[in-house]
Enzyme design. Structure first.
Site, short mmCIF file in Angstrom:
data_model
loop_
_atom_site.label_atom_id
_atom_site.label_comp_id
_atom_site.label_asym_id
_atom_site.label_seq_id
_atom_site.Cartn_x
_atom_site.Cartn_y
_atom_site.Cartn_z
CG HIS A 142 31.49 -37.18 23.46
ND1 HIS A 142 31.87 -37.11 24.76
CD2 HIS A 142 30.16 -37.45 23.48
CE1 HIS A 142 30.82 -37.33 25.55
NE2 HIS A 142 29.78 -37.54 24.78
CD GLN A 182 24.60 -41.64 26.67
OE1 GLN A 182 24.92 -41.84 27.82
NE2 GLN A 182 25.37 -42.01 25.68
CE LYS A 206 27.33 -35.11 26.45
NZ LYS A 206 26.23 -34.93 25.50
P1 IMP Z 1 20.96 -46.56 24.36
O1 IMP Z 1 21.64 -45.60 25.25
O2 IMP Z 1 21.82 -47.07 23.24
O3 IMP Z 1 20.28 -47.66 25.13
O4 IMP Z 1 19.75 -45.78 23.62
C1 IMP Z 1 18.66 -45.21 24.34
C2 IMP Z 1 18.25 -43.89 23.72
O5 IMP Z 1 19.27 -42.92 23.92
C3 IMP Z 1 18.03 -43.94 22.20
O6 IMP Z 1 17.01 -43.02 21.87
C4 IMP Z 1 19.38 -43.47 21.65
O7 IMP Z 1 19.29 -42.93 20.35
C5 IMP Z 1 19.73 -42.41 22.68
N1 IMP Z 1 21.18 -42.18 22.81
C6 IMP Z 1 22.08 -42.96 23.44
N2 IMP Z 1 23.29 -42.42 23.39
C7 IMP Z 1 23.17 -41.26 22.74
C8 IMP Z 1 24.08 -40.22 22.41
O8 IMP Z 1 25.27 -40.25 22.73
N3 IMP Z 1 23.57 -39.16 21.71
C9 IMP Z 1 22.26 -39.09 21.39
N4 IMP Z 1 21.37 -40.02 21.70
C10 IMP Z 1 21.82 -41.10 22.36
MG MG Z 2 26.97 -37.45 20.22
#
Ligand code: IMP
Ligand code: MG
Length: 333
Positions: free
Chosen positions: A43, A175, A16
């Site tokens: 990013h 995400q 993205k």
């Molecule tokens: P949190 O957002 O840190 O609470 O993580 C929740 C889930 O989302 C976990 O599996 C993280 O590895 C995943 N996650 C959160 N942000 C990202 C991102 O920017 N890229 C990939 N996975 C993410």
């Molecule tokens: Mg990323």
């Protein structure tokens, strides 16, 4: 007002940053808006030959376009100021170009501390979940109440709806659909709305939406606590060739073939008008081609066969063949 949205159809890390940076270069947009997530996002952006990793600040800043962190996000002031410093050190001017909506919630030291104890979901430990929990429990802190953030605070109603000039917004999501709080694989999800609907929560009327760029990779990756990667050495090769290590945490990303069932769901629910499939060059380097359709994994003999299969499978997704873009470079779409 007009708005185009960049939305991730997989589990984040689909490119993205690259796509937003590329689209923003056109100078078509008056604002670039981050509409969900916190500094859990990473990013990766190549700007004038230099690599940057942003966590909060939208990619418009690289082109001097006012870049706004919206109320769909949660913001860690410590990370925010670190990022401002890193951008400035890399030669990117941020002064007068970065804004935070006054109603954006803040990630506190307590939130981060609490998140470091997570083992269940495999979070990024950036305090994201606890910050959103406190927002919804109505005990959170808003950006407008943090004195150091004062110079950046804006009212998005004033900025977007009271402007004398036409406002053209590019929404940069974080995400992805597979991690969305409602549509993802709960509880292995993040705590925000990673969809086009999530972008609308930032003061964008539905009638403003023009293009929705659905963003994905030609294979899939996921980081977190659940088992995702099938036992097959080919995924190890994809991880190496694709440099699939978290931009925020450095964790190895689990890999799998592109899931076309998930992709179609995401395309429909997000109202995707253009589909971008990144990292074709990675599968080419590995020389292996696969996809999941109707719950079954299958392999293909060539890139051409896989592309033809994807196009055929997505024939009823609402996105015409001419709007499906296969990308094979870090630097462009
Ligand atoms: P949190 O957002 O840190 O609470 O993580 C929740 C889930 O989302 C976990 O599996 C993280 O590895 C995943 N996650 C959160 N942000 C990202 C991102 O920017 N890229 C990939 N996975 C993410
Ligand atoms: Mg990323």
């Amino acid at each position: 007002m007009e708005a185009d949205i960049v939305v991730d159809l997989q589990y984040g890390d689909s490119g993205k940053g690259k796509v937003t940076h590329f689209l923003a270069k056109s100078k078509r947009y008056t604002h670039v808006l981050r509409y969900n997530g916190g500094c859990n996002a990473g990013h990766t952006i190549f700007h004038k030959g230099k690599k940057f990793v942003t966590h909060h600040i939208p990619a418009g800043v690289f082109w001097g376009i006012p870049s706004v962190i919206g109320p769909g996000c949660v913001l860690d002031p410590v990370q925010f100021f670190k990022e401002i410093e890193e951008l400035e050190a890399g030669g990117v001017r941020t002064k007068g170009k970065v804004f935070i909506a006054k109603n954006t919630h803040v990630i506190t030291e307590d939130h981060k501390h609490e998140d470091t104890k997570d083992a269940r979901i495999g979070t990024t430990k950036r305090g994201n979940g606890p910050a959103y929990r406190d927002k919804y429990a109505r005990v959170g802190v808003r950006a407008e109440d943090v004195p150091e953030l004062k110079p950046y605070i804006v009212d998005l109603y004033e900025l977007f709806h009271k402007s004398k000039k036409k406002v053209v917004i590019l929404g940069e999501g974080a995400q992805g659909f597979g991690l969305d709080i409602d549509w993802g694989d709960y509880p292995y999800v993040t705590s925000s709305h990673c969809t086009t609907a999530g972008a609308l929560l930032n003061g964008i009327p539905h009638s403003a939406i023009k293009k929705v760029y659905g963003n994905a990779k030609i294979y899939e990756t996921y980081v977190g606590a659940k088992k995702f990667e099938p036992d097959d050495a080919v995924f190890e090769k994809i991880r190496e060739a694709g440099e699939e290590y978290g931009a925020t945490t450095g964790r190895p990303r689990q890999c799998n073939w592109i899931d076309l069932d998930l992709l179609e769901r995401g395309m429909r629910i997000n109202g995707v008008t253009h589909l971008i499939l990144n990292k074709v060059d990675v599968l080419r380097a590995v020389g292996a081609w696969g996809a999941i359709a109707d719950g079954k994994a299958r392999r293909f003999k060539s890139e051409k066969e896989l592309k033809a299969f994807i196009i055929k499978r997505l024939a009823k997704s609402g996105v015409p063949k001419s709007k499906i873009i296969f990308s094979e470079s870090k630097h462009k779409i």
